[in-house]
Design a protein around this motif. Structure first.
Motif, PDB file in Angstrom:
ATOM      1  N   MET A   1       0.845  -1.203   0.000  1.00 16.54           N
ATOM      2  CA  MET A   1       0.000   0.000   0.000  1.00 16.54           C
ATOM      3  C   MET A   1       0.877   1.249   0.000  1.00 16.54           C
ATOM      4  N   ILE A   2       0.557   2.163  -0.873  1.00 14.85           N
ATOM      5  CA  ILE A   2       1.286   3.430  -0.957  1.00 14.85           C
ATOM      6  C   ILE A   2       0.592   4.430  -0.044  1.00 14.85           C
ATOM      7  N   ASN A   3       1.324   4.939   0.962  1.00 12.73           N
ATOM      8  CA  ASN A   3       0.699   5.699   2.043  1.00 12.73           C
ATOM      9  C   ASN A   3       0.935   7.195   1.997  1.00 12.73           C
ATOM     10  N   ASN A   4       1.948   7.662   1.258  1.00 11.23           N
ATOM     11  CA  ASN A   4       2.222   9.095   1.258  1.00 11.23           C
ATOM     12  C   ASN A   4       2.784   9.532  -0.092  1.00 11.23           C
ATOM     13  N   TYR A   5       2.951  10.827  -0.243  1.00 12.58           N
ATOM     14  CA  TYR A   5       3.386  11.409  -1.516  1.00 12.58           C
ATOM     15  C   TYR A   5       4.758  10.898  -1.943  1.00 12.58           C
ATOM     16  N   ASP A   6       5.712  10.873  -1.020  1.00 14.18           N
ATOM     17  CA  ASP A   6       7.068  10.426  -1.375  1.00 14.18           C
ATOM     18  C   ASP A   6       7.054   8.996  -1.893  1.00 14.18           C
ATOM     19  N   GLU A   7       6.243   8.145  -1.267  1.00 10.60           N
ATOM     20  CA  GLU A   7       6.131   6.764  -1.734  1.00 10.60           C
ATOM     21  C   GLU A   7       5.479   6.709  -3.113  1.00 10.60           C
ATOM     22  N   ALA A   8       4.529   7.614  -3.362  1.00 11.98           N
ATOM     23  CA  ALA A   8       3.850   7.645  -4.664  1.00 11.98           C
ATOM     24  C   ALA A   8       4.823   8.007  -5.781  1.00 11.98           C
ATOM     25  N   VAL A   9       5.633   9.038  -5.564  1.00 11.42           N
ATOM     26  CA  VAL A   9       6.591   9.457  -6.591  1.00 11.42           C
ATOM     27  C   VAL A   9       7.672   8.391  -6.775  1.00 11.42           C
ATOM     28  N   ALA A  10       8.110   7.785  -5.669  1.00 10.04           N
ATOM     29  CA  ALA A  10       9.099   6.718  -5.762  1.00 10.04           C
ATOM     30  C   ALA A  10       8.544   5.545  -6.562  1.00 10.04           C
ATOM     31  N   TYR A  11       7.269   5.248  -6.372  1.00  7.56           N
ATOM     32  CA  TYR A  11       6.640   4.158  -7.130  1.00  7.56           C
ATOM     33  C   TYR A  11       6.647   4.482  -8.631  1.00  7.56           C
ATOM     34  N   ILE A  12       6.261   5.699  -8.978  1.00  9.35           N
ATOM     35  CA  ILE A  12       6.241   6.097 -10.390  1.00  9.35           C
ATOM     36  C   ILE A  12       7.625   5.923 -11.008  1.00  9.35           C
ATOM     37  N   HIS A  13       8.642   6.420 -10.313  1.00  7.64           N
ATOM     38  CA  HIS A  13      10.011   6.362 -10.851  1.00  7.64           C
ATOM     39  C   HIS A  13      10.585   4.949 -10.830  1.00  7.64           C
ATOM     40  N   SER A  14       9.950   4.041 -10.089  1.00 10.03           N
ATOM     41  CA  SER A  14      10.431   2.662 -10.052  1.00 10.03           C
ATOM     42  C   SER A  14      10.015   1.864 -11.286  1.00 10.03           C
ATOM     43  N   ARG A  15       9.039   2.390 -12.019  1.00  4.79           N
ATOM     44  CA  ARG A  15       8.605   1.697 -13.230  1.00  4.79           C
ATOM     45  C   ARG A  15       9.696   1.772 -14.303  1.00  4.79           C
ATOM     46  N   SER A  16       9.736   0.804 -15.181  1.00  6.77           N
ATOM     47  CA  SER A  16      10.737   0.817 -16.246  1.00  6.77           C
ATOM     48  C   SER A  16      10.551   2.051 -17.117  1.00  6.77           C
ATOM     49  N   VAL A  17      11.662   2.631 -17.543  1.00  8.41           N
ATOM     50  CA  VAL A  17      11.607   3.856 -18.345  1.00  8.41           C
ATOM     51  C   VAL A  17      11.298   3.528 -19.799  1.00  8.41           C
ATOM     52  N   TRP A  18      11.775   2.402 -20.272  1.00 14.26           N
ATOM     53  CA  TRP A  18      11.718   2.131 -21.716  1.00 14.26           C
ATOM     54  C   TRP A  18      11.587   0.642 -21.964  1.00 14.26           C
ATOM     55  N   LYS A  19      10.847   0.294 -23.003  1.00 13.44           N
ATOM     56  CA  LYS A  19      10.785  -1.095 -23.451  1.00 13.44           C
ATOM     57  C   LYS A  19      11.036  -1.115 -24.951  1.00 13.44           C
ATOM     58  N   LYS A  20      11.735  -2.146 -25.412  1.00 13.18           N
ATOM     59  CA  LYS A  20      12.256  -2.149 -26.777  1.00 13.18           C
ATOM     60  C   LYS A  20      11.173  -2.177 -27.842  1.00 13.18           C
ATOM     61  N   THR A  21      10.129  -2.952 -27.620  1.00 15.04           N
ATOM     62  CA  THR A  21       9.123  -3.134 -28.660  1.00 15.04           C
ATOM     63  C   THR A  21       8.015  -2.096 -28.520  1.00 15.04           C
ATOM     64  N   PRO A  22       7.809  -1.246 -29.533  1.00 15.83           N
ATOM     65  CA  PRO A  22       6.736  -0.255 -29.440  1.00 15.83           C
ATOM     66  C   PRO A  22       5.367  -0.923 -29.509  1.00 15.83           C
ATOM     67  N   THR A  23       4.484  -0.555 -28.603  1.00 11.05           N
ATOM     68  CA  THR A  23       3.148  -1.130 -28.559  1.00 11.05           C
ATOM     69  C   THR A  23       2.233  -0.224 -27.753  1.00 11.05           C
ATOM     70  N   PHE A  24       0.947  -0.263 -28.080  1.00  7.44           N
ATOM     71  CA  PHE A  24      -0.054   0.433 -27.284  1.00  7.44           C
ATOM     72  C   PHE A  24      -0.774  -0.524 -26.335  1.00  7.44           C
ATOM     73  N   ALA A  25      -0.337  -1.777 -26.297  1.00  5.14           N
ATOM     74  CA  ALA A  25      -1.040  -2.782 -25.499  1.00  5.14           C
ATOM     75  C   ALA A  25      -1.100  -2.407 -24.025  1.00  5.14           C
ATOM     76  N   ARG A  26       0.014  -1.902 -23.491  1.00  5.52           N
ATOM     77  CA  ARG A  26       0.055  -1.580 -22.055  1.00  5.52           C
ATOM     78  C   ARG A  26      -0.828  -0.380 -21.724  1.00  5.52           C
ATOM     79  N   ILE A  27      -0.656   0.705 -22.475  1.00  6.88           N
ATOM     80  CA  ILE A  27      -1.411   1.919 -22.153  1.00  6.88           C
ATOM     81  C   ILE A  27      -2.900   1.725 -22.410  1.00  6.88           C
TER      82      ILE A  27
END
Length: 448
Positions: A1-27
């Motif tokens: 569970m994400i409980n505060n703002y700092d944890e929220a931003v850290a979660y966002i930045h923890s996601r992968s920045v880039w994936k090799k194959t272009p696709t709209f499947a995820r979004i």
């Protein structure tokens, strides 16, 4: 569970920045789980190598001054992450960011398990947050900046009222292609069937030919600078630009009057900012012709003059004169060099403290700055974003010899320059938006 703002931003930045194959499947999967918020808002879609932020700022101020509530989605942020999603020029609160992440995180976790190549990337998460926020907190219009390119950008799931391509230049070549035509084709990917598009260039230039071809295939009206007459004039004040703007084609937006705006003044410096303002004016004329917004010339002029945008030749201090500019690629530094020669040729020395990312054409950028007659170049480093490498100032020293001084950190460079600064000198810090963001935060902390 994400409980505060700092944890929220850290979660966002923890996601992968880039994936090799272009696709709209995820979004598209993420947005579908949110009941497709992108379909519930009116948008203008904006891409371009440079000028997206300034054009967005001009257009936001124009629309807001005419009574609309305006959302914006921009990148990167300058001072705080929240700036990326703003309402009427005010970034979202920490609480709003936290609630958005708490809404989206469980869905992303499911997609991490479900999708073969994993769940949404960092930018896809932020894009979904933006769409969901404006769908659940309705505004009159949202100005949506592309992250990179256009065709495969996660924002490219909308059908906007209008698309804008500000400029096409050599940047992000590892993703978009190694020629202007290839990059233009990626930018033109935001053109939707039957949706008008504005391009800040000519149909005769290399990129313009590609954009015109795509617009024709999509049966989209294309407006370019070929349709305008823009003439620079001498401003009354060093920190302003003055120009006249005119619709050159009598059949273009024929219901809109007046056709000419003489003596238009803006407070953002550089011919490129005149171009950005001209794009915003043309977009406003189009939206007004479609009855999206009221039309008033006095309000337009006031909004243009009042528009500011951080880190775009922004004065941080008057005595001594300290300026930052987010010129982060060769086209932007070319514009910056022209600005320096047009407005500050009478200064004795312009001390440019330069730091760039290693994946940019930093040698070519430095060459353009060294060529300005009254520039003294000082190369340094900064903390940098994530895992991206910083350009090595020693490589610049090898290339330029005694034309350049080098320093391990920018605070050391700044302190050294300040010790030897003349009364008719200026300090300019540039080379990366991430770098000038760091500098800006430092100066603002001093002011506070």
């Amino acid at each position: 569970m994400i409980n505060n703002y700092d944890e929220a931003v850290a979660y966002i930045h923890s996601r992968s920045v880039w994936k090799k194959t272009p696709t709209f499947a995820r979004i598209t999967a993420l947005l579908a789980a949110l009941d497709n918020p992108q379909e519930k808002i009116k948008t203008v879609h904006i891409t371009g190598t440079n000028g997206k932020g300034s054009t967005t700022a001009f257009l936001r101020n124009i629309l807001q001054s005419n009574g609309l509530t305006v959302g914006t989605f921009t990148s990167p942020f300058i001072t705080k992450f929240n700036e990326r999603i703003s309402l009427d020029g005010v970034m979202l609160s920490d609480e709003a960011i936290l609630k958005l992440v708490q809404k989206i995180e469980p869905i992303v976790a499911e997609l991490d398990e479900k999708l073969a190549d994993g769940g949404p990337t960092e930018f896809e998460v932020i894009t979904a947050m933006m769409f969901y926020y404006f769908a659940t907190n309705p505004v009159d219009i949202v100005l949506v900046e592309v992250g990179i390119g256009g065709t495969w950008d996660s924002t490219n799931v909308i059908t906007p009222l209008l698309s804008i391509i500000t400029s096409v230049g050599m940047d992000h070549m590892h993703v978009l292609g190694n020629t202007l035509a290839e990059i233009a084709d990626q930018k033109a990917g935001i053109i939707k069937p039957g949706v008008p598009v504005i391009y800040g260039g000519s149909v005769t230039d290399e990129a313009g030919k590609v954009i015109a071809e795509v617009a024709a295939k999509q049966a989209s009206l294309l407006y370019t600078f070929d349709n305008l007459e823009i003439k620079l004039a001498k401003a009354n004040y060093q920190w302003q630009e003055k120009f006249s703007w005119q619709l050159g084609d009598a059949e273009l937006l024929s219901t809109m009057k007046p056709r000419k705006l003489p003596d238009t003044v803006i407070s953002l410096l550089g011919e490129h900012q005149v171009a950005n303002a001209s794009l915003a004016i043309l977009a406003y004329y189009y939206l007004a012709s479609q009855h999206v917004v009221a039309f008033d010339v006095a309000t337009l002029r006031a909004a243009l003059f009042a528009t500011t945008w951080p880190a775009r030749f922004e004065r941080l201090n008057d005595e001594p004169l300290v300026v930052i500019d987010g010129a982060h690629n060769v086209p932007a530094v070319t514009q910056l060099a022209t600005l320096l020669q047009d407005h500050f040729a009478t200064l004795d020395t312009i001390h440019v403290i330069f730091a760039a990312l290693a994946d940019k054409q930093f040698i070519e950028m430095a060459e353009l700055l060294v060529a300005v007659p009254n520039v003294k170049l000082h190369a340094t480093e900064f903390a940098g974003p994530g895992k991206r490498d910083i350009a090595d100032e020693d490589l610049l020293a090898e290339r330029f010899g005694d034309q350049i001084d080098t320093y391990e950190t920018w605070p050391i460079a700044l302190a050294t320059v300040l010790d030897d600064l003349g009364d008719n000198d200026m300090i300019l810090l540039t080379g990366s938006l991430y770098f000038v963001s760091e500098v800006r935060a430092y100066f603002k902390s001093l002011a506070n």
